[in-house]
Structures are given as C-alpha cells and as structure tokens.
Design an enzyme around this catalytic site. Sequence first.
Site, PDB file in Angstrom:
ATOM      1  N   THR A  93       0.652  -1.105   0.112  1.00  0.00           N
ATOM      2  CA  THR A  93      -0.375   0.403  -0.192  1.00  0.00           C
ATOM      3  C   THR A  93       0.645   0.989  -0.633  1.00  0.00           C
ATOM      4  O   THR A  93       0.187   2.815  -0.301  1.00  0.00           O
ATOM      5  CB  THR A  93      -1.168  -0.094   1.426  1.00  0.00           C
ATOM      6  OG1 THR A  93      -0.212   0.001   2.833  1.00  0.00           O
ATOM      7  CG2 THR A  93      -1.997  -1.303   1.036  1.00  0.00           C
ATOM      8  N   HIS A  94       1.997   0.789   0.402  1.00  0.00           N
ATOM      9  CA  HIS A  94       3.149   1.677   0.908  1.00  0.00           C
ATOM     10  C   HIS A  94       4.407   1.656  -0.664  1.00  0.00           C
ATOM     11  O   HIS A  94       4.192   0.813  -0.647  1.00  0.00           O
ATOM     12  CB  HIS A  94       3.363   2.772   1.890  1.00  0.00           C
ATOM     13  CG  HIS A  94       2.370   3.555   2.871  1.00  0.00           C
ATOM     14  ND1 HIS A  94       2.177   4.436   2.550  1.00  0.00           N
ATOM     15  CD2 HIS A  94       1.171   3.181   2.963  1.00  0.00           C
ATOM     16  CE1 HIS A  94       0.888   3.978   3.637  1.00  0.00           C
ATOM     17  NE2 HIS A  94       0.848   3.617   3.703  1.00  0.00           N
ATOM     18  N   PRO A  95       4.812   2.665  -1.547  1.00  0.00           N
ATOM     19  CA  PRO A  95       6.578   2.102  -2.458  1.00  0.00           C
ATOM     20  C   PRO A  95       7.182   2.254  -0.768  1.00  0.00           C
ATOM     21  O   PRO A  95       7.818   3.100   0.103  1.00  0.00           O
ATOM     22  CB  PRO A  95       6.302   3.696  -2.910  1.00  0.00           C
ATOM     23  CG  PRO A  95       5.512   4.849  -1.977  1.00  0.00           C
ATOM     24  CD  PRO A  95       4.591   4.413  -1.131  1.00  0.00           C
TER      25      PRO A  95
END
Length: 236
Positions: A93-95
């Site tokens: 969901t996040h880099p």
Amino acid sequence: MKKIINYCQNHYWKKWLRRHKCKLGGGVTSLGGRTTLVLEENVSLGNLVINAKQLSIGAHTYIRSDCVLSAVSSIGRFCSIGNNCYIGQDKNTHPSDWVSSHPFQFTNTSLSFEPEIVDVTIGDDVWIGHDAMIMEGVNVGTGAIIATRALVLHDVPPYAIVAGTPAKVIKYRHPPERVSALLNSQWWECNVDYLLTLRLDDPDAALPELMDARSNHLASYERLEVSRKGCRVLPA
C-alpha cells in the site's frame, strides 16, 4: 431526510435478501460503492465491511461480524469464517523503494503509485478462525483450516491446517488418498438433504456411496446480485 430514505431502503433490501434465503447483517450499505456481490442461497453474512470489486460467495457459507473482505474474488460453499478476520489485505500500500514511504509523494503530484493487487480465492469447506488475516494474492485450497490469529502469506494446500505468524502447515485433516477422494467427490455440489443421509462422521464409508450417486443429487441454487443500488435474482 436523506438518512431516513437510506435507512428505509437498506431495511427493505435486508428483508428482500431474507426472503431469498440469504442474510446481510449490515445491508447493502456495508458494500463499497463499486462492489458487486453475488450470493448463492443460504449465505449468512454478519456486519461486515466489503470493499472487494467483484465477490462471489457459495451456498451455506457464513461469515461472522467485524470482518473485512477487501482483495478477494471468490469464497466457496460451506465455508465457516469467524469474527474479525481480514481477507485480502494489500501487501504494497506504500512504496518501499522511494525516498519516503509516505503518500505525500503521489497525492496531488505528477507521480503515481499504483501497485498491482491480486485477489484472494478461497475454496469450498474452508474454516477460518477468529482474528485471522489473509494477505492479497493467496489461494486457500478446499477443505483447509486456518487457525485463530494466523497470518497467511502463502497459498494453503487443500485440507491443510495452518497456524502461526506467519502461518505454516502443521498437519493435514486427512491422509493423501482420502484428500484425493474428497476432492474428486466434489460433495459440496450435492444438495444438503442427500448429504445428510450419508455417514458424514465416517468419510471412508460415505465416499463410495457419494461417488456412485453424486450425479443424481446435484444442488441447484438461486443466485443473487447485490450492490449499493439494490438486489436482483440472476438468470439461471
């Protein structure tokens, strides 16, 4: 006034579903705005959050309240899912390889972050214990048992029992030859009245009879399409 109208509509569709042998505890308002849910008869769902885009749930499956159904596309027949489970939790969901992991980098900027999400699939006769979490992309085989509070990162073989964080196979419900026979029988496609005539407490006694007579006792279930807009019976 709008709240009253929404309440009345939701109440109507909950009663409509009960008339068609299904239960959706939170009504259609528990579905995401773009969610389409397809239910076979005798599905019972508690108060859930359903964000999946397209989700089908098979006959006689029940899911207790406080579960989240996110990246999941199919749940088979005769599944038993306990309270507070999360099915289809996104992994990325996040880099993790950018300067930051924070979404400020791609919120209202020229950059974009759109990770590929692969849906969970769950076979028939799967039992998932309270507080379990299944990450996106996992395939749970028919007959599997997922223990309470298990964190499932990888595919679960048919009739395996998995537990732990991360979840690992601790044993199988049956020996390999019986697992093969159960899968070949596809007993979940038969009607319940016939199944109840079998020695269900003794698979080795039930399976020969099931294999001989299965084709004469296949179930036919009505299918319902459910969305925020309402419900309808799908063509046979």
